[in-house]
Design a protein around this motif. Structure first.
Motif, PDB file in Angstrom:
ATOM      1  N   HIS A 143      -8.314   1.746  -1.687  1.00 31.08           N
ATOM      2  CA  HIS A 143      -7.270   2.324  -2.527  1.00 31.08           C
ATOM      3  C   HIS A 143      -6.037   2.584  -1.668  1.00 31.08           C
ATOM      4  CE1 HIS A 143      -5.565   4.366  -5.963  1.00 31.08           C
ATOM      5  NE2 HIS A 143      -5.472   5.528  -5.322  1.00 31.08           N
TER       6      HIS A 143
ATOM      7  N   ILE B  98       2.763  -4.223   0.976  1.00 32.59           N
ATOM      8  CA  ILE B  98       1.899  -3.391   0.128  1.00 32.59           C
ATOM      9  C   ILE B  98       0.705  -4.214  -0.355  1.00 32.59           C
ATOM     10  CG2 ILE B  98       1.768  -2.181  -2.089  1.00 32.59           C
ATOM     11  CD1 ILE B  98       4.753  -1.400  -1.594  1.00 32.59           C
TER      12      ILE B  98
ATOM     13  N   SER C  77       4.688  -3.429  -7.712  1.00 31.60           N
ATOM     14  CA  SER C  77       3.264  -3.106  -7.589  1.00 31.60           C
ATOM     15  C   SER C  77       2.933  -1.975  -8.555  1.00 31.60           C
ATOM     16  CB  SER C  77       2.940  -2.691  -6.143  1.00 31.60           C
ATOM     17  OG  SER C  77       1.553  -2.570  -5.954  1.00 31.60           O
TER      18      SER C  77
ATOM     19  N   LYS D  79      -3.292  -3.468   0.021  1.00 32.28           N
ATOM     20  CA  LYS D  79      -4.173  -3.397  -1.151  1.00 32.28           C
ATOM     21  C   LYS D  79      -5.380  -4.312  -0.998  1.00 32.28           C
ATOM     22  CE  LYS D  79      -2.176  -3.469  -5.196  1.00 32.28           C
ATOM     23  NZ  LYS D  79      -1.249  -3.859  -6.272  1.00 32.28           N
TER      24      LYS D  79
ATOM     25  N   THR E 171      -0.087   0.457  -8.142  1.00 33.90           N
ATOM     26  CA  THR E 171      -0.188   1.260  -6.923  1.00 33.90           C
ATOM     27  C   THR E 171       0.530   2.586  -7.142  1.00 33.90           C
ATOM     28  OG1 THR E 171      -0.140  -0.763  -5.597  1.00 33.90           O
ATOM     29  CG2 THR E 171       0.225   1.314  -4.440  1.00 33.90           C
TER      30      THR E 171
END
Length: 379
Positions: free
Chosen positions: A243, A234, A278, A238, A281
């Motif tokens: 986004h 992830i 995260s 990022k 996110t």
């Protein structure tokens, strides 16, 4: 010797014609045709990584959908700007890592919609830590390719079909199913009743649950090693995109009701672990279809693959809660699409060709919508 040479040349020309050689040519032919009119699916190279990453590089999208086959119902028509669906290239964490690094090394998209299969975090899923197998797509004919192509004749006469159908790839020719030019997948052979459906009334999915097998393995806790790898991946996304949105895809309602009886506690815990590692996110957990406004089992392709109407509903919900993602969504089109094709598992196939008719292939007593009489303006 001359005869063998002529035979090899004929095989080369035939396999090139049907799309089993040279991905660049396949993509060129798809992109030159109207959306959804030329489907591609190889019968001799089922690894989607080469095709999907080449498509990604060629289109350089503003929005990219990433994941397994459970990401493949996201359509380009749902978004403003350029879109690519690389779903199917990531069937476990190892393959997802490879896709993430490919994107990181090239074009930077504005939005990544990352569909995370719940079982990726289950150590009992046998492919969860398997090395990604990405053999190169062939450019010239080989003895092995000829053998596989000949064996594929048992599925149907793809040679004859290649002169009647615009589709590319042997599997697409015999099944009328495959990837469109945006990378999304069309299950036309299934939804139109062209061939028998193995998960009618979700019987195959229920058998997997009962047998504790084939993605439906039970576990109480997510695997911390897999969670750690997912969290790092992830992070790669990022750093590589404007986004990132995480999505846990849904199960059909009848299937989820069975799963709720116990054994799948790792799924909710896994989502919590990803939120923890995260926190900035957005993660949208649609594991239960009850979290998707208006969705019904009639809109599912099978027990754990929602159709494109389900995914349009999910994207509308995401846009309502995430302004950064909302600016990429064509909200007017998505709203009209949901209105016109509610109850369909493959609404986009009806939208692109009103002559098609979706049948009750799930055997659930579903009332399927007729194609809209008016044409929406989206191409």
């Amino acid at each position: 010797m001359l005869a063998l040479g002529l035979l090899a040349l004929a095989a080369q020309l035939l396999l090139a014609k049907v799309g089993e050689l040279d991905l660049d040519s396949v993509i060129d032919r798809q992109r030159a045709a109207p959306p959804g009119s030329v489907l591609f699916s190889s019968a001799v190279n089922q690894q989607a990584f080469a095709y999907k990453t080449k498509l990604y590089d060629r289109i350089a999208p503003d929005v990219v959908a990433v994941g397994s086959s459970r990401a493949m119902q996201v359509r380009s028509q749902f978004f403003k700007g350029r879109f690519v669906n690389v779903g199917g290239a990531s069937n476990n964490v190892a393959e997802l890592e490879k896709v993430a690094h490919h994107i990181a090394a090239g074009h930077r998209p504005g939005l990544v919609v990352l569909f995370v299969d719940q079982w990726w975090l289950n150590r009992r899923y046998p492919e969860a830590s398997a090395p990604a197998q990405t053999p190169p797509f062939p450019r010239i004919v080989s003895a092995d390719l000829l053998t596989q192509a000949a064996h594929a004749l048992l599925r149907g006469n793809w040679i004859a079909q290649s002169f009647r159908s615009p589709n590319l790839g042997i599997y697409a020719l015999v099944s009328n199913e495959g990837f469109s030019s945006d990378g999304s997948f069309y299950y036309l052979g299934t939804t139109t009743g062209m061939h028998a459906f193995q998960d009618a009334r979700f019987s195959d999915t229920f058998a997997r649950i009962a047998g504790d097998r084939d993605r439906m393995q039970k576990a109480s806790e997510p695997d911390p090693v897999l969670v750690g790898r997912m969290c790092r991946t992830i992070g790669v996304f990022k750093r590589s995109a404007g986004h990132v949105v995480l999505v846990m895809p849904p199960f059909a309602g009848a299937v989820w009701n069975q799963m709720k009886k116990g054994g799948y506690e790792y799924m909710e815990k896994g989502a919590a672990e990803l939120r923890r590692c995260s926190p900035d996110t957005p993660l949208f957990d649609f594991t239960s279809p009850q979290t998707i406004d208006g969705a019904s089992d009639c809109e599912f392709v099978d027990g754990f693959h929602g159709g494109d109407v389900v995914y349009a509903r999910m994207l509308r919900a995401i846009a309502g809660r995430d302004p950064a993602a909302a600016r990429y969504l064509d909200s007017a089109f998505v709203g009209s699409f949901i209105r016109d094709y509610a109850g369909a598992a493959s609404g986009m196939s009806l939208y692109l060709d009103p002559r098609r008719k979706e049948v009750d292939f799930q055997k659930l007593g579903c009332h399927k919508p007729r194609p809209a009489l008016h044409a929406m303006e989206k191409p």
